[in-house]
Write a protein that holds these residues in place. Sequence first.
Motif, PDB file in Angstrom:
ATOM      1  N   ALA A 145      -2.380  10.963  13.209  1.00 36.94           N
ATOM      2  CA  ALA A 145      -2.591  11.697  12.062  1.00 36.94           C
ATOM      3  C   ALA A 145      -3.664  11.259  11.520  1.00 36.94           C
ATOM      4  CB  ALA A 145      -1.589  11.964  11.143  1.00 36.94           C
ATOM      5  N   PRO A 146      -4.818  11.936  10.979  1.00 37.47           N
ATOM      6  CA  PRO A 146      -5.839  11.194   9.898  1.00 37.47           C
ATOM      7  C   PRO A 146      -4.876  10.670   8.615  1.00 37.47           C
ATOM      8  CG  PRO A 146      -6.481  13.586  10.537  1.00 37.47           C
ATOM      9  CD  PRO A 146      -4.775  13.418  11.093  1.00 37.47           C
ATOM     10  N   THR A 147      -5.380   9.533   8.278  1.00 39.98           N
ATOM     11  CA  THR A 147      -4.350   8.644   7.334  1.00 39.98           C
ATOM     12  C   THR A 147      -5.208   8.296   6.124  1.00 39.98           C
ATOM     13  OG1 THR A 147      -3.109   8.131   9.208  1.00 39.98           O
ATOM     14  CG2 THR A 147      -3.008   6.774   7.342  1.00 39.98           C
ATOM     15  N   VAL A 148      -4.919   8.319   5.117  1.00 36.96           N
ATOM     16  CA  VAL A 148      -5.357   7.976   3.837  1.00 36.96           C
ATOM     17  C   VAL A 148      -4.437   7.120   3.182  1.00 36.96           C
ATOM     18  CG1 VAL A 148      -6.301   8.261   1.476  1.00 36.96           C
ATOM     19  CG2 VAL A 148      -6.930   9.750   3.585  1.00 36.96           C
ATOM     20  N   VAL A 149      -4.712   5.740   3.064  1.00 38.86           N
ATOM     21  CA  VAL A 149      -4.033   4.580   2.393  1.00 38.86           C
ATOM     22  C   VAL A 149      -4.397   4.016   0.928  1.00 38.86           C
ATOM     23  CG1 VAL A 149      -2.508   2.689   2.923  1.00 38.86           C
ATOM     24  CG2 VAL A 149      -3.408   4.023   4.537  1.00 38.86           C
ATOM     25  N   SER A 150      -3.682   4.050   0.035  1.00 43.14           N
ATOM     26  CA  SER A 150      -4.277   3.680  -1.285  1.00 43.14           C
ATOM     27  C   SER A 150      -3.664   2.414  -1.445  1.00 43.14           C
ATOM     28  CB  SER A 150      -4.254   4.648  -2.465  1.00 43.14           C
ATOM     29  OG  SER A 150      -2.862   5.007  -2.465  1.00 43.14           O
TER      30      SER A 150
ATOM     31  N   ALA B 197       0.624  -1.222  -0.008  1.00 43.31           N
ATOM     32  CA  ALA B 197      -0.013   0.075   0.149  1.00 43.31           C
ATOM     33  C   ALA B 197       0.782   1.266   0.134  1.00 43.31           C
ATOM     34  CB  ALA B 197      -0.776  -0.147   1.355  1.00 43.31           C
ATOM     35  N   ARG B 198       0.265   2.445  -0.213  1.00 39.08           N
ATOM     36  CA  ARG B 198       0.887   3.584  -0.248  1.00 39.08           C
ATOM     37  C   ARG B 198       0.355   4.513   0.593  1.00 39.08           C
ATOM     38  NH1 ARG B 198       2.579   7.947  -4.832  1.00 39.08           N
ATOM     39  NH2 ARG B 198       1.032   9.346  -4.318  1.00 39.08           N
ATOM     40  N   VAL B 199       0.887   5.195   1.529  1.00 37.85           N
ATOM     41  CA  VAL B 199       0.317   6.149   2.461  1.00 37.85           C
ATOM     42  C   VAL B 199       0.293   7.543   1.791  1.00 37.85           C
ATOM     43  CG1 VAL B 199       0.745   7.263   4.589  1.00 37.85           C
ATOM     44  CG2 VAL B 199       1.495   5.104   4.454  1.00 37.85           C
ATOM     45  N   GLU B 200      -1.092   7.931   1.538  1.00 37.93           N
ATOM     46  CA  GLU B 200      -1.283   9.161   0.754  1.00 37.93           C
ATOM     47  C   GLU B 200      -1.154  10.424   1.673  1.00 37.93           C
ATOM     48  OE1 GLU B 200      -1.867   9.504  -2.504  1.00 37.93           O
ATOM     49  OE2 GLU B 200      -2.480   7.467  -3.062  1.00 37.93           O
TER      50      GLU B 200
END
Length: 483
Positions: free
Chosen positions: A370-375, A353-356
């Motif tokens: 931290a608010p985290t988005v992963v793609s 995965a990639r941490v956006e």
Amino acid sequence: MSVIDAGSYEKLALFIDGQWLSGEGRREQEVTDPADGSVLGMLPHATQRDLEAALAAAQRAFGEWRHTSPLERGKILRRVAELARERAEAIGRNMTLDQGKPLAEAVSEVRASADHAEWHAEECRRIYGRLIPPRVPGVRQSVTREPVGVVAAFTPWNFPFNQAIRKIAAALGAGCTIVLKGPEDSPSAVIALARLFDEAGCPPGCVNLVWGIPAEISDFLVRSTIVRKISFTGSIAVGKQLAALAGAHMKRVTMELGGHTPVIVFSDADVESAARLLVQQKFRNAGQVCVAPTRFYIHEQAYDRFMATFLEEVERIKVGNGLDPTTRMGPLAHERRVSSMLSFVDDAVSAGARVECGGERIGSTGSFFAPTVVSGVADSAQLMKVEPFGPIAPIARFSEFEDVTARANGLPYGLAAAVFTGSAATAQAAAASIESGMVTVNHWGLGLAETPFGGVKESGVGSEGGAETFDGYLVTKFVTELH
Ligand code: NAD
């Protein structure tokens, strides 16, 4: 570590048979502020004698409470609602201190919870029975619904006020009495709630509040022959243990357990509005919400637009102490959630995965993440299989309806699901295919007092709220008479 002014935080105590109890040699545990680790107060644990006293009080009180009229029960529940609204600011502030959520969220939790007390006040007047036409003249066949008896309830720390009021209002509305163990990490709101019931005129023994080592308390209460029903909100793992123990003693259960909410955004949805709404829902209470969106499946034709808006919104979230009015996301409720978030991110990254954005702890004081988005998260990563219960949004792509509904249904969870589409036919097909206790389409409409809240599969047994709310607290009695 500093200790805040004792007068300004809730006075921590047990509440048994109408009496507030603390000290007297009882074991105590520190309650801390997750924003800075400071000690807010000392929470007394119930001794075995306290638990026995709570059970005896609940049993004695049941003898009278079960015969009160629904109007009388409703009057107390309505008064609780009024008091909750009047004191929402003060209760909310203490909840922010010991749970971490932003003050506005805490205050609105208390206000919205008042609806639950009112709903149960109204709905308890509709606990009906029926007459069954007899086969022979002179026979009268009646079915009535009676309160099951003393309830043992266990509520969690993510919505301390809301989760406790739902169980207490359902038990009392049905004519049952209750011994409740609240969340030791975030106890103030539950203590405030017990105070509201007391002040609203609830007779001693109807509501009893105990604290302690969760496994020890639940083991004692579930085994007690006085207790006839168990209600638990929390993790699936603990829910299974309690349900197994309850089963061994043939006791009824209501289990509101974890979920891993799939969100499906089809290409014909209003993609940007969906992204903005989902950011609000994802990061509310720092993602520590059992129905929070946790697995995002975005149609490949909508993916880039969704991701751009989603990231733009996430980057605007200000993280800080919940008492600061500019804060949109507070700390996680305790340190163990931060360690858990770190391991979800590490595992997802090692699966490709990639941490956006985000992906790490913030600062060295308090439990901030931290608010985290992963793609690009593989379906095999822990994040896609285990409820994260925190501020991480894994975003994945899909192309076919059958494929995405199969992925949504591929886990043992079945609490909530969300669908975004411009097509009524797609919405109905998705809602019908998804194995879930609740489905919300094109908006976020879960958890209202008048609507049932509950899961299927491993997410639980039974519903709270809605017309179903008393089902778990009533038993059916059939009487046939010949005159
Ligand atoms: P946990 O499973 O240790 O505890 C969850 C809640 O259950 C806590 O309030 C705890 O006091 C209580 N509990 C734990 N063991 C118990 C026992 N033997 N008897 C009675 N009560 C018991 O997990 P945690 O670290 O506090 O929370 C994280 C997990 O809990 C999350 O991953 C999530 O799945 C779940 N959770 C779910 C909800 C929900 O609304 N369904 C709420 C809070 C936590």
